[in-house]
Design a protein around this motif. Structure first.
Motif, short mmCIF file in Angstrom:
data_model
loop_
_atom_site.label_atom_id
_atom_site.label_comp_id
_atom_site.label_asym_id
_atom_site.label_seq_id
_atom_site.Cartn_x
_atom_site.Cartn_y
_atom_site.Cartn_z
N SER A 27 -4.97 5.78 -7.42
CA SER A 27 -4.57 5.73 -6.12
C SER A 27 -5.90 4.91 -5.50
O SER A 27 -5.90 4.92 -4.18
CB SER A 27 -4.83 7.26 -5.59
N VAL A 28 -6.59 4.49 -6.16
CA VAL A 28 -7.84 3.90 -5.32
C VAL A 28 -7.78 2.26 -5.87
O VAL A 28 -7.71 2.02 -7.13
CB VAL A 28 -9.22 4.31 -6.00
N ARG A 29 -7.61 1.43 -4.89
CA ARG A 29 -7.38 0.15 -5.06
C ARG A 29 -8.91 -0.78 -5.34
O ARG A 29 -9.73 -0.24 -4.82
CB ARG A 29 -6.68 -0.50 -4.20
N THR A 30 -8.78 -1.69 -6.35
CA THR A 30 -10.36 -2.36 -6.51
C THR A 30 -10.43 -3.16 -5.42
O THR A 30 -9.61 -3.58 -4.70
CB THR A 30 -10.05 -3.46 -7.53
N VAL A 66 0.83 -0.98 0.12
CA VAL A 66 0.03 -0.04 -0.12
C VAL A 66 0.95 1.58 -0.05
O VAL A 66 0.64 2.32 -0.63
CB VAL A 66 -0.89 0.02 1.35
N LEU A 67 1.97 1.30 0.70
CA LEU A 67 2.89 2.42 0.68
C LEU A 67 3.83 2.55 -0.41
O LEU A 67 4.48 3.44 -0.42
CB LEU A 67 3.60 2.30 2.28
N GLY A 68 3.81 1.30 -1.08
CA GLY A 68 4.88 1.41 -2.23
C GLY A 68 6.17 1.13 -1.75
O GLY A 68 7.15 1.59 -2.39
N ARG A 107 -0.24 5.08 -11.38
CA ARG A 107 -1.03 4.00 -10.81
C ARG A 107 -1.94 4.48 -10.06
O ARG A 107 -1.79 5.73 -9.34
CB ARG A 107 -0.13 2.86 -9.81
#
Lengths: 139, 242
Positions: B237-240, B31-33, B235
């Motif tokens: 910023s909202v994850r599925t 999440v934080l990359g 990418r």
């Protein structure tokens, strides 16, 4: 591997959070009469506690807010979860008795910046937008 | 006791096994990359100075987190960037004294760590220059090229990137714009990026970059040359939802 928090550290976080809830020092909230009021709490994600400071140069951790209680905009499975909601869900998995499950859709988010070493020891600066909850649907 | 009479909200009691925290940590990192653990680095000895790239990046970090406009030099490329990567050179070659002209210094960078799909907004090559005393008081032209293709039997194919003019007695960080090279390095960043530096005097003579005061791998830690790439994260910023 994650070092489990020492008991007194966990207790300390606990007291901090629950003192928030009970003493109402920095929380605010609302809720229909007689139900658990939705309150905003502070969630501090400590990279030091996670043992990541050998790769994360700065910061040592970051604070975000989360809500616990009955909310007007409950987050449900058909919604897109923001990075923060995913993070809170994960931290809840690690510390279920400290951090509640995500309950609200954040409406105001801000970024955090991370400075760290990658696998080749290059230095990376990343700005994670939409990371820190400032306000959720309830407040 | 405050409001002890109000029992806290009961959370689902789900205990994690030993293995799971590690999985969860990996997800948090994603999440934080953050990458997995970096290759172990020898801790800095007391006498060792922090390297130039981390020092520069720490300035950028402070400028980024203190966007209320307080202190520090303005960072022109910062606002548009979500990801800034610094790279230290892995190979340095010289064609200098005693060999045929023109003299040059070449730096190669490993760019394999750039995440796929990032758009470059700017890229710089930074090298420290000390005052040069021979010749004194003269104008120097520093030109930078990308090594597009190397050949075993003839000179490499070069692509012009930037030219800076300064005085031989100047000192400080020289910043050369290499953004134009990103057109080639992004599609195939599994290849090293080669940069070549030439120095010419005002009357067109080729000069050894080292004699002109440009520091390479012999420089102290805090003045080692490095390159910086500024990227716009593409990418979402909202994850599925899972």
């Amino acid at each position: 591997t994650a070092r489990p928090l020492k008991k007194q550290q966990l207790n300390h976080i606990n007291q901090l959070l629950h003192s928030n809830t009970y003493l109402g020092i920095s929380d605010d909230g609302h809720g229909s009469h007689g139900r658990e009021v939705c309150r905003r709490h502070e969630l501090y994600v400590s990279f030091r506690d996670l043992g990541w400071l050998d790769s994360v140069i700065a910061p040592q951790g970051y604070s975000a807010y989360y809500c616990a209680g009955e909310c007007i905009y409950p987050l449900n499975s058909c919604m897109n979860s923001t990075n923060h909601a995913t993070m809170q869900a994960l931290v809840h998995l690690m510390k279920p008795d400290v951090i509640p499950k995500v309950c609200c859709v954040p409406t105001e988010l801000s970024a955090i910046s991370l400075l760290y070493y990658d696998r080749n020891n290059n230095v990376i600066l990343r700005r994670e937008r939409n990371m820190v909850v400032q306000a959720c649907g309830c407040h | 006791g405050g409001h002890l009479s109000r029992a806290p909200h009961v959370f689902p009691q789900r205990r994690l096994g030993v293995r799971e925290p590690r999985d969860v940590q990996r997800e948090i990192r994603e999440v934080l990359g953050l990458p997995g653990r970096p290759r172990s680095r020898a801790p800095l000895g007391a006498a060792q100075q922090p390297a130039s790239a981390p020092l520069f990046m720490l300035d950028l970090y402070r400028a980024m987190t203190d966007d209320s406009g307080g202190g520090g030099p303005p960072q022109p490329h910062l606002d548009r960037a979500d990801l800034i990567m610094s790279f230290v050179n892995i190979v340095e070659r010289d064609r200098t004294l005693g060999s045929q002209e023109p003299h040059w210094k070449e730096f190669h960078f490993d760019l394999t760590q750039i995440p796929a799909g990032e758009a470059v907004t700017a890229a710089e090559f930074r090298i420290y220059k000390e005052p040069s005393i021979h010749p004194l008081n003269t104008t120097l032209h520093i030109s930078m090229f990308e090594v597009v293709q190397e050949h075993s039997n003839r000179e490499s194919d070069l692509f012009f990137l930037d030219l800076q003019t300064l005085r031989s007695e100047d000192e400080g960080w020289l910043v050369l714009d290499i953004t134009a090279a990103s057109d080639r390095w992004l599609p195939n960043h599994h290849r090293d990026l080669g940069l070549r530096l030439y120095v010419e005097t005002a009357d067109g003579h080729s000069m050894d970059p080292g004699l002109a005061g440009l520091l390479g791998r012999q420089a102290p830690h805090s003045r080692q040359p490095f390159m910086v790439g500024f990227f716009r994260a593409s990418r979402s910023s909202v994850r599925t939802p899972r």
